[in-house]
Design a protein around this motif. Structure first.
Motif, PDB file in Angstrom:
ATOM      1  N   THR A 136       0.857  -1.177   0.000  1.00 55.93           N
ATOM      2  CA  THR A 136       0.000   0.000   0.000  1.00 55.93           C
ATOM      3  C   THR A 136       0.895   1.229   0.000  1.00 55.93           C
ATOM      4  O   THR A 136       2.056   1.173   0.435  1.00 55.93           O
ATOM      5  CB  THR A 136      -0.904   0.038   1.240  1.00 55.93           C
ATOM      6  N   TYR A 149       5.154   4.889  -4.350  1.00 56.08           N
ATOM      7  CA  TYR A 149       4.272   3.750  -4.626  1.00 56.08           C
ATOM      8  C   TYR A 149       3.601   3.927  -5.991  1.00 56.08           C
ATOM      9  O   TYR A 149       3.612   3.009  -6.822  1.00 56.08           O
ATOM     10  CB  TYR A 149       3.211   3.617  -3.531  1.00 56.08           C
ATOM     11  N   GLN A 180       2.095  -8.286   4.541  1.00 54.60           N
ATOM     12  CA  GLN A 180       1.521  -7.991   3.223  1.00 54.60           C
ATOM     13  C   GLN A 180       2.018  -8.929   2.122  1.00 54.60           C
ATOM     14  O   GLN A 180       1.781  -8.672   0.941  1.00 54.60           O
ATOM     15  CB  GLN A 180       1.850  -6.547   2.828  1.00 54.60           C
ATOM     16  N   ASP A 183      -0.463  -9.897  -0.366  1.00 55.04           N
ATOM     17  CA  ASP A 183      -0.855  -8.745  -1.183  1.00 55.04           C
ATOM     18  C   ASP A 183       0.209  -8.442  -2.239  1.00 55.04           C
ATOM     19  O   ASP A 183      -0.116  -8.081  -3.369  1.00 55.04           O
ATOM     20  CB  ASP A 183      -1.082  -7.521  -0.302  1.00 55.04           C
TER      21      ASP A 183
END
Length: 402
Positions: A136, A149, A180, A183
């Motif tokens: 994220t 990011y 994460q 993810d």
């Protein structure tokens, strides 16, 4: 290879045994083309930011590539800094592939334009890995800087649109992003990329934040289990061989290849035994010397010592030594632990015992050689709203807007 040929009819020794004795040429090497970078990541292993005016010229860099071709080096890992901000980056990339040296380069994505993505995708001898340390923006940008990011994900999108397959999504594991990993895997799959997880080392600027960012012991165990489940689809670059003492060995060589099968060339041509050990104690020579890179690789006294049989020292009597080989040399060195002792993140807890004895102020610990940081660094806490870093006049990308 430097090992004695195996007599006919005898059993071939394990591949790791051959590698421990060293090869006539590295399987691959890391080459930091420049210290210049548009970011100032808090854990940067080379303390990058400002360009070093002494960095190798285009002609000198091409001479190194000629040597690598003659030595039949499989490929070179190009890094930095941000290698794509060097003006001759694409010229050197094309020169390397034209001379049978494959290129794998790391980037934060700042200069992966649609045209650059198509150019990369069109060359079968070029591989690219995009750095991202949070699944994220909140987690990633707290360490790598505001907007990083979005820049990385945009690069992944452009590479996928260009038809590039096999892009690597490169993640340095910290206590903030271990949770994460699924993810990250999903993000990589979304863009047809392959996830690459690497270990956080106390190198460069990372030496100052390692204690705060390194995964906890429980996170290390969970990561180990996750890697066993996903070993066939996730790369690690042998970063986590110290975790093999938990049971089964992880996929890979599971050994320290420093000075044996890998090494580092920095922007000014200095050759170090390991990309994570940029310190005078691990400096083997310079490519500008009379013997060039080949001379350093084949005659360096430092490399000869690293290739000599190792006793294991304090770890030799441990029943898990054959699995973890004592862990990472650089991690031990920069945390002030003896090189013949346990890894600071030894899963049996022996490293923690030694770490606890360090001075509270960490005084006297080895410091990485050279600091090319710009004055302002990104915060190390999760503050995604932090103001962007000001441009640095010494950076070749000052004012650049992709």
């Amino acid at each position: 290879m430097t090992t004695t040929p195996t007599p006919a009819g005898s059993r071939q020794p394990p591949l790791t045994t051959l590698f421990e004795a060293g090869l006539d040429a590295p399987i691959c090497l890391t080459w930091e083309l420049t210290y210049a970078c548009n970011l100032a990541c808090g854990h940067c292993l080379s303390s990058s930011g400002r360009r070093d005016p002494r960095e190798l010229t285009t002609v000198q860099a091409k001479s190194v590539i000629d040597e690598l071709e003659a030595m039949q080096v499989f490929y070179v890992n190009i890094g930095g800094g941000e290698p794509t901000v060097r003006p001759d980056f694409w010229e050197l990339l094309d020169y390397a592939t034209a001379h049978h040296v494959g290129v794998k380069f790391s980037t934060n994505g700042v200069r992966i334009t649609p045209y650059a993505a198509r150019r990369i995708a069109a060359d079968d001898h070029v591989d690219v890995q995009v750095s991202l340390d949070g699944a994220t923006a909140e987690v990633n940008d707290a360490l790598r800087g505001p907007g990083s990011y979005a820049t990385a994900v945009r690069a992944l999108h452009r590479l996928a649109d260009a038809g590039m397959r096999g892009v690597k999504l490169s993640v340095v594991c910290t206590r903030h992003n271990i949770s994460q990993v699924d993810d990250f895997k999903a993000l990589a799959d979304r863009y047809g990329a392959q996830l690459r997880l690497t270990r956080l080392r106390p190198s460069g600027r990372g030496a100052g934040v390692w204690d705060d960012l390194r995964p906890t012991a429980d996170q290390q165990r969970r990561l180990y289990a996750w890697l066993l489940d996903h070993g066939d689809s996730v790369l690690t670059g042998d970063s986590f061989f110290h975790l093999s003492a938990l049971g089964r060995s992880l996929p890979g060589l599971n050994l320290c290849g420093a000075g044996r099968v890998v090494c580092l060339i920095d922007p000014v041509g200095d050759v170090y035994a390991c990309p994570f050990a940029i310190h005078d104690d691990f400096l083997a020579g310079n490519v500008r010397g009379a013997g060039g890179f080949a001379g350093v690789w084949r005659t360096s006294e430092l490399f000869r010592r690293l290739r000599a049989p190792q006793s294991g020292g304090a770890c030799g009597s441990c029943g898990f030594y054959d699995s973890c080989k004592g862990g990472c040399m650089a991690a031990k060195f920069f945390t002030g632990l003896p090189l013949d002792g346990p890894d600071p993140e030894c899963v049996r807890g022996f490293g923690e015992e030694l770490l606890a004895r360090r001075p509270a102020d960490r005084g006297g610990l080895p410091r990485p050689s050279g600091d090319h940081s710009r004055p302002v660094l990104v915060p190390l806490t999760r503050r995604p709203s932090a103001a962007p870093m000001s441009a640095c006049d010494e950076s070749p990308v000052s004012g650049f807007r992709p």
